[in-house]
Design a protein around this motif. Structure first.
Motif, PDB file in Angstrom:
ATOM      1  N   LEU A  18       0.801  -1.228   0.000  1.00 47.62           N
ATOM      2  CA  LEU A  18       0.000   0.000   0.000  1.00 47.62           C
ATOM      3  C   LEU A  18       0.830   1.272   0.000  1.00 47.62           C
ATOM      4  O   LEU A  18       0.530   2.217  -0.735  1.00 47.62           O
ATOM      5  N   SER A  19       1.874   1.340   0.827  1.00 47.03           N
ATOM      6  CA  SER A  19       2.662   2.572   0.878  1.00 47.03           C
ATOM      7  C   SER A  19       3.361   2.819  -0.452  1.00 47.03           C
ATOM      8  O   SER A  19       3.417   3.953  -0.940  1.00 47.03           O
ATOM      9  N   ALA A  20       3.882   1.763  -1.071  1.00 48.82           N
ATOM     10  CA  ALA A  20       4.527   1.898  -2.377  1.00 48.82           C
ATOM     11  C   ALA A  20       3.520   2.312  -3.446  1.00 48.82           C
ATOM     12  O   ALA A  20       3.810   3.156  -4.306  1.00 48.82           O
ATOM     13  N   ILE A  21       2.339   1.720  -3.399  1.00 51.59           N
ATOM     14  CA  ILE A  21       1.297   2.040  -4.381  1.00 51.59           C
ATOM     15  C   ILE A  21       0.946   3.520  -4.338  1.00 51.59           C
ATOM     16  O   ILE A  21       0.896   4.200  -5.372  1.00 51.59           O
ATOM     17  N   PHE A  22       0.711   4.040  -3.141  1.00 49.30           N
ATOM     18  CA  PHE A  22       0.280   5.436  -3.042  1.00 49.30           C
ATOM     19  C   PHE A  22       1.427   6.403  -3.286  1.00 49.30           C
ATOM     20  O   PHE A  22       1.209   7.497  -3.817  1.00 49.30           O
ATOM     21  N   ALA A  23       2.648   6.014  -2.947  1.00 44.05           N
ATOM     22  CA  ALA A  23       3.795   6.839  -3.316  1.00 44.05           C
ATOM     23  C   ALA A  23       3.892   6.939  -4.835  1.00 44.05           C
ATOM     24  O   ALA A  23       4.067   8.031  -5.397  1.00 44.05           O
ATOM     25  N   ALA A  24       3.764   5.805  -5.512  1.00 43.38           N
ATOM     26  CA  ALA A  24       3.848   5.787  -6.977  1.00 43.38           C
ATOM     27  C   ALA A  24       2.747   6.627  -7.613  1.00 43.38           C
ATOM     28  O   ALA A  24       2.992   7.396  -8.554  1.00 43.38           O
ATOM     29  N   ARG A  25       1.544   6.492  -7.108  1.00 43.65           N
ATOM     30  CA  ARG A  25       0.415   7.209  -7.707  1.00 43.65           C
ATOM     31  C   ARG A  25       0.552   8.725  -7.532  1.00 43.65           C
ATOM     32  O   ARG A  25       0.323   9.493  -8.471  1.00 43.65           O
ATOM     33  N   ILE A  26       0.940   9.159  -6.345  1.00 43.23           N
ATOM     34  CA  ILE A  26       1.092  10.599  -6.103  1.00 43.23           C
ATOM     35  C   ILE A  26       2.182  11.174  -7.007  1.00 43.23           C
ATOM     36  O   ILE A  26       2.011  12.230  -7.635  1.00 43.23           O
ATOM     37  N   ILE A  27       3.311  10.490  -7.091  1.00 52.50           N
ATOM     38  CA  ILE A  27       4.430  10.988  -7.901  1.00 52.50           C
ATOM     39  C   ILE A  27       4.050  11.044  -9.379  1.00 52.50           C
ATOM     40  O   ILE A  27       4.304  12.042 -10.064  1.00 52.50           O
ATOM     41  N   ASP A  32       6.048  14.718 -14.010  1.00 54.54           N
ATOM     42  CA  ASP A  32       6.360  13.992 -15.242  1.00 54.54           C
ATOM     43  C   ASP A  32       7.465  12.965 -15.022  1.00 54.54           C
ATOM     44  O   ASP A  32       8.010  12.417 -15.983  1.00 54.54           O
ATOM     45  N   ARG A  33       7.795  12.703 -13.784  1.00 60.06           N
ATOM     46  CA  ARG A  33       8.894  11.787 -13.496  1.00 60.06           C
ATOM     47  C   ARG A  33       8.470  10.336 -13.748  1.00 60.06           C
ATOM     48  O   ARG A  33       7.330   9.955 -13.490  1.00 60.06           O
ATOM     49  N   LYS A  34       9.398   9.560 -14.251  1.00 60.85           N
ATOM     50  CA  LYS A  34       9.109   8.169 -14.576  1.00 60.85           C
ATOM     51  C   LYS A  34       9.188   7.313 -13.316  1.00 60.85           C
ATOM     52  O   LYS A  34      10.166   7.374 -12.567  1.00 60.85           O
ATOM     53  N   VAL A  35       8.157   6.518 -13.091  1.00 66.19           N
ATOM     54  CA  VAL A  35       8.074   5.666 -11.909  1.00 66.19           C
ATOM     55  C   VAL A  35       8.123   4.200 -12.334  1.00 66.19           C
ATOM     56  O   VAL A  35       7.351   3.766 -13.195  1.00 66.19           O
ATOM     57  N   ILE A  36       9.035   3.436 -11.738  1.00 69.25           N
ATOM     58  CA  ILE A  36       9.115   1.995 -11.976  1.00 69.25           C
ATOM     59  C   ILE A  36       9.084   1.292 -10.624  1.00 69.25           C
ATOM     60  O   ILE A  36       9.799   1.683  -9.698  1.00 69.25           O
ATOM     61  N   TYR A 106      -5.820  -3.365  -9.106  1.00 69.15           N
ATOM     62  CA  TYR A 106      -6.578  -2.257  -9.686  1.00 69.15           C
ATOM     63  C   TYR A 106      -5.773  -0.959  -9.656  1.00 69.15           C
ATOM     64  O   TYR A 106      -5.687  -0.246 -10.667  1.00 69.15           O
ATOM     65  N   LEU A 107      -5.182  -0.647  -8.518  1.00 71.74           N
ATOM     66  CA  LEU A 107      -4.478   0.625  -8.374  1.00 71.74           C
ATOM     67  C   LEU A 107      -3.181   0.681  -9.177  1.00 71.74           C
ATOM     68  O   LEU A 107      -2.686   1.763  -9.490  1.00 71.74           O
ATOM     69  N   LEU A 108      -2.624  -0.477  -9.520  1.00 63.29           N
ATOM     70  CA  LEU A 108      -1.346  -0.517 -10.239  1.00 63.29           C
ATOM     71  C   LEU A 108      -1.499  -0.916 -11.705  1.00 63.29           C
ATOM     72  O   LEU A 108      -0.497  -1.187 -12.375  1.00 63.29           O
ATOM     73  N   GLN A 109      -2.706  -0.914 -12.219  1.00 60.69           N
ATOM     74  CA  GLN A 109      -2.922  -1.462 -13.558  1.00 60.69           C
ATOM     75  C   GLN A 109      -2.224  -0.669 -14.663  1.00 60.69           C
ATOM     76  O   GLN A 109      -1.969  -1.200 -15.743  1.00 60.69           O
ATOM     77  N   ASN A 110      -1.879   0.587 -14.425  1.00 61.34           N
ATOM     78  CA  ASN A 110      -1.231   1.393 -15.470  1.00 61.34           C
ATOM     79  C   ASN A 110       0.222   1.719 -15.140  1.00 61.34           C
ATOM     80  O   ASN A 110       0.768   2.701 -15.653  1.00 61.34           O
ATOM     81  N   TYR A 111       0.852   0.893 -14.311  1.00 59.07           N
ATOM     82  CA  TYR A 111       2.216   1.170 -13.872  1.00 59.07           C
ATOM     83  C   TYR A 111       3.173   0.081 -14.351  1.00 59.07           C
ATOM     84  O   TYR A 111       2.783  -1.081 -14.508  1.00 59.07           O
TER      85      TYR A 111
END
Length: 323
Positions: A18-27, A32-36, A106-111
């Protein structure tokens, strides 16, 4: 205003809880930074874990959660509207029909996610990092966020060229988690509990919780139950074989499933629930050539909402960081 330098930076996030998911989504949503993302497992979600077995599925990690303190977060409202999460009428206990892992999916489907990547070391490189994995692969990134349990994070940092101040290191080394042994059972009788309750809080010497996967619509099979063992029993038996663990639980399980049962699967959570917490902030930034942040539920309250709050916290620090 975003500078070109900042807008073209890329960040690697270790973990998909969860913490990684929400960090990724906010960023990703606010820059425009690339998140992997990278995860050592074959799936995503961390303790948002659902396992398939013959005839059905089990939630074997997080069983339910409260959203009172995070109900205003857009993603939470979206999860409710899309029926990814729901609650039993009259209860503030939320769960995910079909399995808790559906929240992460669901929350990571576009990452972009690299699964089966277990991080082993970090080294400095051109004001950024080279990250190395157990599978022999290496990647270069400008910045990093680690959401793994703190003992695992410290082991990685100790194998790396990352210097942590003595005070910070001392605080982090004091943090600890309870272990949890999990047994997944198909029973011949229904568990005696209140109708529509998500499970039974036991709290004896060996078992702390029995979760009902059918009531949560995780499994079509009626009598599929998740057994969470007590922290004490889990600690004493963690290194034993599944057969030995199951044998030690047999009398207890017979008292709840008196018409018989069979164990379909076992799982071991070495880092289940924090039993001590980082008191100074809801996330942590370490001194480094690039941005190196830590987040997770151990920085807050050890719960679903706390993990989300920590992820949001580290993302905001990253987006306002003075490079």
């Amino acid at each position: 205003m975003k500078t070109r330098e900042n807008s073209t930076r890329n960040i690697s996030i270790i973990g998909t809880g969860l913490s990684a998911i929400f960090a990724a989504r906010i960023i990703q949503e606010r820059s425009d930074r690339k998140v992997i993302l990278f995860d050592k497992a074959r799936g995503v979600g961390g303790r948002l874990a659902t396992r398939r077995s013959e005839n059905g599925k089990f939630d074997h990690g997080l069983q339910y959660f409260d959203i009172e303190s995070i109900s205003g977060i857009p993603e939470i409202q979206e999860l409710i509207e899309k029926e990814i999460i729901t609650s039993i009428s009259g209860s503030n206990r939320f769960f995910a029909p079909g399995g808790m892992t559906n929240i992460a999916k669901y929350l990571l489907q576009n990452y972009q996610i690299n699964k089966e990547h277990k991080l082993t070391s970090i080294s400095s490189r051109d004001k950024g990092f080279q990250i190395s994995f157990e599978n022999g692969k290496h990647y270069v990134c400008d910045d990093m966020i680690l959401s793994s349990p703190i003992p695992q994070t410290l082991e990685i940092l100790e194998n790396s060229q990352v210097v942590i101040s003595p005070d910070t290191l001392g605080c982090l080394k004091k943090l600890a988690y309870d272990m949890c042994l999990v047994v997944m059972v198909e029973a011949n009788n229904k568990l005696e509990k209140k109708k529509n309750e998500l499970g039974l809080k036991v709290g004896n010497a060996k078992i702390s919780w029995i979760g009902d996967n059918h009531v949560k619509n995780v499994s079509d099979t009626v009598n599929f139950y998740t057994i969470h063992c007590s922290p004490e029993f889990s600690l004493d038996n963690f290194d034993k074989s599944d057969d030995k663990i199951n044998e030690a639980l047999d009398i207890e399980l017979q008292s709840y499933f008196h018409e018989g049962y069979r164990i379909l699967s076992n799982h071991k959570w070495r880092y289940s629930i924090p039993k001590s917490f980082y008191q100074l902030d809801t996330s942590l930034v370490l001194e480094s050539d690039g941005f190196l942040g830590l987040c997770g539920d151990i920085f807050t309250n050890g719960r679903f909402d706390g993990a989300i709050q920590s992820g949001i916290s580290i993302a905001k620090k990253y987006l306002t960081y003075d490079f």
